[in-house]
Design a protein around this motif. Structure first.
Motif, mmCIF file in Angstrom:
data_model
loop_
_atom_site.group_PDB
_atom_site.id
_atom_site.type_symbol
_atom_site.label_atom_id
_atom_site.label_comp_id
_atom_site.label_asym_id
_atom_site.label_seq_id
_atom_site.Cartn_x
_atom_site.Cartn_y
_atom_site.Cartn_z
ATOM 1 N N ASP A 134 61.337 -63.350 -45.256
ATOM 2 C CA ASP A 134 59.896 -63.584 -45.406
ATOM 3 C C ASP A 134 59.315 -62.650 -46.460
ATOM 4 O O ASP A 134 59.576 -61.436 -46.449
ATOM 5 C CB ASP A 134 59.172 -63.363 -44.078
ATOM 6 C CG ASP A 134 59.546 -64.412 -43.034
ATOM 7 O OD1 ASP A 134 59.897 -65.527 -43.447
ATOM 8 O OD2 ASP A 134 59.492 -64.087 -41.828
ATOM 9 N N SER A 135 58.528 -63.211 -47.353
ATOM 10 C CA SER A 135 57.853 -62.408 -48.368
ATOM 11 C C SER A 135 56.664 -61.679 -47.757
ATOM 12 O O SER A 135 55.862 -62.273 -47.032
ATOM 13 C CB SER A 135 57.363 -63.307 -49.511
ATOM 14 O OG SER A 135 56.480 -62.606 -50.351
ATOM 15 N N GLU A 136 56.550 -60.381 -48.075
ATOM 16 C CA GLU A 136 55.398 -59.617 -47.611
ATOM 17 C C GLU A 136 54.128 -60.003 -48.363
ATOM 18 O O GLU A 136 53.027 -59.728 -47.895
ATOM 19 C CB GLU A 136 55.670 -58.117 -47.803
ATOM 20 C CG GLU A 136 56.818 -57.592 -46.945
ATOM 21 C CD GLU A 136 57.059 -56.114 -47.175
ATOM 22 O OE1 GLU A 136 56.284 -55.509 -47.958
ATOM 23 O OE2 GLU A 136 58.012 -55.562 -46.585
ATOM 24 N N ILE A 137 54.276 -60.649 -49.513
ATOM 25 C CA ILE A 137 53.123 -61.011 -50.340
ATOM 26 C C ILE A 137 52.630 -62.411 -50.005
ATOM 27 O O ILE A 137 51.453 -62.625 -49.713
ATOM 28 C CB ILE A 137 53.466 -60.911 -51.836
ATOM 29 C CG1 ILE A 137 53.855 -59.481 -52.189
ATOM 30 C CG2 ILE A 137 52.285 -61.376 -52.696
ATOM 31 C CD1 ILE A 137 54.378 -59.319 -53.589
ATOM 32 N N THR A 138 53.560 -63.385 -50.045
ATOM 33 C CA THR A 138 53.150 -64.789 -49.909
ATOM 34 C C THR A 138 53.373 -65.342 -48.508
ATOM 35 O O THR A 138 52.779 -66.360 -48.148
ATOM 36 C CB THR A 138 53.926 -65.664 -50.904
ATOM 37 O OG1 THR A 138 55.317 -65.680 -50.533
ATOM 38 C CG2 THR A 138 53.776 -65.138 -52.315
ATOM 39 N N GLY A 139 54.245 -64.712 -47.746
ATOM 40 C CA GLY A 139 54.592 -65.255 -46.439
ATOM 41 C C GLY A 139 55.667 -66.315 -46.512
ATOM 42 O O GLY A 139 56.215 -66.733 -45.498
ATOM 43 N N ALA A 140 55.987 -66.775 -47.723
ATOM 44 C CA ALA A 140 57.049 -67.771 -47.902
ATOM 45 C C ALA A 140 58.407 -67.067 -47.903
ATOM 46 O O ALA A 140 58.501 -65.835 -47.869
ATOM 47 C CB ALA A 140 56.824 -68.527 -49.208
#
Length: 581
Positions: free
Chosen positions: A367-373
């Motif tokens: 999981d990306s900490e920036i986008t959530g994707a």
């Protein structure tokens, strides 16, 4: 037969060698790279000053200017020949030529530093000088990009501290310009290439893409596309020799990892280098081309050192196999004249693959900490060695018949300029002549919706062929295919070829209809035409069975107009003509 040749005065070659050499002790040849302990690369002026001093100190080194670049600065070549002979006509009588290009993307500066070290070390006797191979380098090809120095645009790259920019002085990517020649850089490269006529060509780069353990990767021109015995030699001899030589030096190397947005363990397909790219262009004259692609995430120092060792290995291979390489190139030129067909489109050959052990790193999507994707994350604490599949065999999907000659109207001056630049042989018609030729009409094509290097590229071209008697004017050009520019002619003049002049928008004016009709006038003339031409009337009624056509009154009038003598012949008519064998 008129043959375009290049003379020294035309090139405005300026020698920086003098009859009296200065003592080498007068100069400090320690490079910026060395002084910074492998963390910095020199500026453009520092690079040129280094080579000028090297030429002043050592008779084996020669530097000269050839042509101009978009930056307003001249392009240099530096030649290394222990015999101190720098006339390439004489050189080719007894030696082979290896041309090294650097700084096409100046942020990828590894080759700039490695070649400076290589030429210095050979000149100073630190490593053995080649005896049967003359080395030529373009110190920095993209001068405008080198002058646009910064420390941020190579987002994915680990050093050096400051470097040049990818785009040139007019923001062109020069490794997309070798066929279309929009830049002065590319035009000057063509001059250099046809003066030096290299047997082997190296273009030094730094990669983007996946993460893995290797510092060095190689990208040879595609061997099936090169074809014949020369392609076999590249694939089965030169390629394995390079890998074996570097392995003996404890340098791991792998084919260029052509993987984007995913991990490499499932394997990948070899990059197909069409003529817009440097090695695709040099291949048109049967030059054995390869790109060095160091890995962007490795520290700068080992990247430069690896490039140095790779070039040394390629010199050793060229020294050992030089006579064979030259012979295979000449055989290939001779065989081209006997070909009946030429492949212009390729696809992966699924019946053949290469497998080898690849050294990578485990990657996973987290999981990306920036986008959530989900984003890709490599773990360098989890190296692996896995067998992967490398798809490096291609088969042709489209072949065209080779004409005896092309006829190019004299008004196509842009095309003629490029033929001249690329040493194409041609002969102007001495008088107006009626000649039976094959004529192409562009049947269909698609166009990219986004700009690409100053163009909206066409692709997916299909053509309709007709045999016609055409009146040509005095001064129109007859260009025979039986010449060393054979591949260049086919790849540029056949509209279906991926990097044809048609696809690069050279002939877009034919795609626009210049004359039309006013419906209220044409209605009466169209009715008269149908009444007097029963065959056309039957075709028209049959066409109206198409509901969309039947419901479009303008399309109906336009169809009749395009089947009348009022319709202009130039619309969609390809303006290069083929004389069949």
């Amino acid at each position: 037969m008129r043959k375009i040749t290049l003379i020294v005065s035309f090139l405005s070659i300026i020698s920086c060698n003098t009859s009296e050499k200065q003592n080498s002790q007068d100069f400090d040849f320690t490079t910026v790279f060395e002084k910074s302990n492998g963390t910095e690369t020199p500026t453009y002026p520092e690079v040129i000053a280094f080579y000028k001093n090297l030429a002043e100190a050592y008779p084996s080194i020669h530097i000269q200017e050839i042509g101009m670049t978009d930056s307003g600065n001249p392009l240099h070549i530096v030649t290394l020949n222990p015999d101190a002979v720098f006339d390439f006509e004489k050189i080719r009588e007894t030696k082979r030529v290896l041309l090294i290009n650097n700084g096409i993307h100046p942020g990828e500066s590894d080759g700039i530093d490695a070649t400076m070290l290589l030429f210095r070390d050979i000149a100073q006797g630190k490593i053995n000088a080649p005896t049967a191979t003359v080395l030529v380098t373009i110190p920095i090809y993209n001068i405008g990009g080198a002058l646009n120095r910064n420390s941020g645009t190579r987002t994915n790259q680990n050093g050096p501290k400051a470097y040049g920019f990818r785009g040139n002085a007019r923001n062109y990517d020069l490794n997309r310009d070798f066929i279309k020649n929009d830049t002065k850089n590319a035009q000057t490269f063509a001059k250099i290439f046809h003066v030096t006529k290299p047997d082997v060509f190296i273009d030094n780069h730094v990669s983007n893409g996946a993460d893995y353990q290797y510092t060095l990767t190689h990208l040879f021109t595609q061997h099936n596309k090169l074809g014949g015995e020369l392609g076999e030699y590249l694939h089965k001899e030169m390629h394995p020799q390079l890998e074996a030589s570097l392995e003996a030096k404890k340098w791991d190397i792998t084919p260029y990892v052509n993987v984007w947005g995913t991990t490499p363990e499932k394997g990948w397909t070899q990059f197909m280098d069409s003529p817009r790219y440097s090695t695709g262009y040099t291949t048109l004259w049967n030059t054995l081309g390869m790109m060095v692609e160091t890995h962007m995430l490795k520290p700068y120092k080992p990247r430069v050192e690896g490039t140095y060792e790779l070039m040394k290995s390629m010199i050793e291979i060229t020294e050992k196999d030089g006579v064979k390489i030259r012979s295979l190139r000449e055989k290939t030129f001779a065989k081209q004249a006997k070909q009946k067909a030429y492949p212009i489109h390729w696809k992966v050959d699924t019946t053949k693959v290469t497998t080898f052990d690849f050294k990578g790193y485990e990657g996973e999507y987290i999981d990306s900490e920036i986008t959530g994707a989900k984003r890709l994350k490599y773990d360098r604490d989890k190296p692996y060695t896995k067998e992967i599949t490398y798809k490096n065999y291609f088969t042709s999907t489209t072949k065209i018949s080779i004409p005896q000659a092309y006829i190019i109207p004299r008004g196509r001056w842009r095309v003629i300029e490029l033929l001249t630049l690329n040493h194409v042989e041609f002969k102007p018609l001495e008088k107006d002549s009626t000649i039976t030729v094959e004529v192409y009409h562009i049947k269909d094509y698609k166009t990219r919706t986004s700009p690409y290097e100053g163009h909206y590229l066409h692709y997916g071209v299909s053509i309709k062929k007709d045999i016609e008697k055409v009146v040509f004017k005095k001064g129109d050009l007859i260009v025979k295919t039986d010449q060393k520019a054979f591949r260049y002619l086919i790849e540029t003049l056949e509209p279906e070829a991926p990097d044809s002049f048609f696809n690069w928008n050279f002939f877009d004016a034919i795609l626009q209809q210049k004359e039309g009709f006013s419906p209220y006038v044409w209605e009466d003339k169209a009715a008269e035409l149908l009444n007097n031409n029963n065959e056309l009337r039957v075709q028209f009624q049959d066409k109206k069975k198409d509901t969309a056509f039947a419901n479009n009154w303008y399309a109906q009038l336009d169809w009749i107009h395009k089947h009348s003598n009022n319709y202009e012949k130039a619309h969609m008519r390809y303006p290069i003509y083929r004389v069949l064998k």
